[in-house]
Design a protein around this motif. Structure first.
Motif, PDB file in Angstrom:
ATOM      1  N   TRP B  42     -32.763  22.761  12.836  1.00 25.15           N
ATOM      2  CA  TRP B  42     -33.655  21.915  12.036  1.00 25.15           C
ATOM      3  C   TRP B  42     -35.058  22.482  11.974  1.00 25.15           C
ATOM      4  CZ3 TRP B  42     -31.873  18.433   8.780  1.00 25.15           C
ATOM      5  CH2 TRP B  42     -30.522  18.111   8.909  1.00 25.15           C
ATOM      6  N   ILE B  43     -35.451  23.160  13.046  1.00 25.67           N
ATOM      7  CA  ILE B  43     -36.748  23.856  13.016  1.00 25.67           C
ATOM      8  C   ILE B  43     -36.672  24.942  11.941  1.00 25.67           C
ATOM      9  CG2 ILE B  43     -38.393  25.231  14.383  1.00 25.67           C
ATOM     10  CD1 ILE B  43     -38.065  22.391  15.470  1.00 25.67           C
ATOM     11  N   ILE B  45     -34.644  24.992   9.310  1.00 32.91           N
ATOM     12  CA  ILE B  45     -34.550  24.368   7.978  1.00 32.91           C
ATOM     13  C   ILE B  45     -35.939  23.982   7.471  1.00 32.91           C
ATOM     14  CG2 ILE B  45     -33.759  22.271   6.764  1.00 32.91           C
ATOM     15  CD1 ILE B  45     -31.145  22.498   8.390  1.00 32.91           C
ATOM     16  N   VAL B  46     -36.729  23.361   8.333  1.00 32.78           N
ATOM     17  CA  VAL B  46     -38.083  22.948   7.918  1.00 32.78           C
ATOM     18  C   VAL B  46     -38.918  24.176   7.575  1.00 32.78           C
ATOM     19  CG1 VAL B  46     -40.212  21.839   8.695  1.00 32.78           C
ATOM     20  CG2 VAL B  46     -38.013  20.797   9.234  1.00 32.78           C
TER      21      VAL B  46
END
Lengths: 95, 210
Positions: B42-43, B45-46
């Motif tokens: 998720w890091i 993806i952001v």
């Protein structure tokens, strides 16, 4: 006893199928919008296409990436995409 | 290992037990633990959304500065093929999402078949993209032709590199289709989808009717 948090997004396959149909429809609608040659609708087409992108990103974030249970992350990601796309569309609409 | 941690491992497994007190304290709405798959994904993806977002702004600003060059160059883009590619990638993402459901129900064969289907469509995306680049090169267009094509090749090429990497991830998932692996790997594949959904309209559609 299962102490793990509910990490899996329990979305049914029929819901995934509906999401896919929606994504395909919006993509085809965006494609059709690009063929508007002139007039007011053509002028604002970047903004309409931007709205479609936001709808599509919302579907992917909630249905495929499973962010329905994590509203803070969902809001952050959709706000980021909103800012990126609205600025792009705004710049292009001013041409 | 302390007795307290050993007890936690017995109940919650090693990953959950490594975060002392997580089950007793109220979680922050930003907790990475609630997200599907590995939190580090998720890091990524952001950060990827920010990187591509910056590139799209650069493209839009460049279009404001050179509207004639962009209008002329955009007329040579193959919009029907790009739309087909978008549909292919969306379908691939849909099949990858189905693979996770099959994995949850313990159907290993269908999980692997779904991953194969998603991979085949990803491969088709790459083929069509290469065909599109080939058409440009045959027209005598390259990376240094003008600012439109510089950004076009850089941004779509960088995205294409992500698709290639995504295919490698899908292959790894087909070999080791554990629940955590699938959630993490398919999250990457959906991110590739999401980024293309931003690139495609900005590069191909938004300026056409203007």
């Amino acid at each position: 006893m299962n102490a793990q948090p509910p990490k899996m997004h329990g979305i049914k396959i029929t819901d995934l199928l509906k999401a896919w149909v929606m994504l395909v429809s919006l993509t085809l609608a965006s494609f059709a919008m690009s063929y508007l040659e002139a007039g007011f609708l053509a002028k604002i087409s970047p903004l309409i296409i931007a709205v479609m992108i936001l709808l599509k990103s919302r579907i992917i974030l909630t249905r495929y990436l499973g962010l329905m249970q994590t509203s803070a992350w969902y809001m952050m990601l959709s706000a980021t995409i909103f800012i990126i796309i609205v600025i792009c569309a705004g710049l292009m609409a001013t041409l | 290992m302390t007795q307290k941690r050993a007890d936690a491992m017995a109940v919650e497994g090693p990953r959950m037990a490594s975060k002392p007190g997580r089950s007793s304290k109220r979680q922050s709405p930003w907790s990475l633990e609630k997200l599907p798959g590995d939190p580090m994904m998720w890091i990524l993806i952001v950060s990827e959304i920010f990187v591509f977002g910056g590139a799209l702004w650069a493209f839009a600003i460049s279009e404001m500065l050179h509207p004639d060059i962009f209008r002329e160059a955009r007329a040579h883009l193959n919009i029907p093929v790009a739309t087909l590619n978008t549909l292919i990638l969306l379908t691939s993402g849909f099949i990858a999402a189905i693979a996770v459901r099959y994995a949850n129900s313990g159907n290993l064969r269908m999980t692997r078949l779904s991953l194969l289907g998603a991979g085949v469509l990803g491969f088709l995306f790459i083929l069509l993209k290469i065909m599109e680049y080939w058409q440009k090169f045959e027209m005598g267009v390259g990376l240094e032709t003008n600012s439109f094509y510089t950004l076009y090749f850089l941004v779509t090429g960088f995205h294409l590199a992500h698709v290639v990497f995504g295919l490698i991830i899908l292959a790894i998932l087909a070999i080791w289709p554990s629940k955590d692996n699938l959630e993490t790997g398919t999250a990457f594949w959906h991110m590739v989808d999401l980024i293309w959904l931003m690139i495609f309209p900005v590069f191909y559609l938004m300026g056409v009717g203007l």
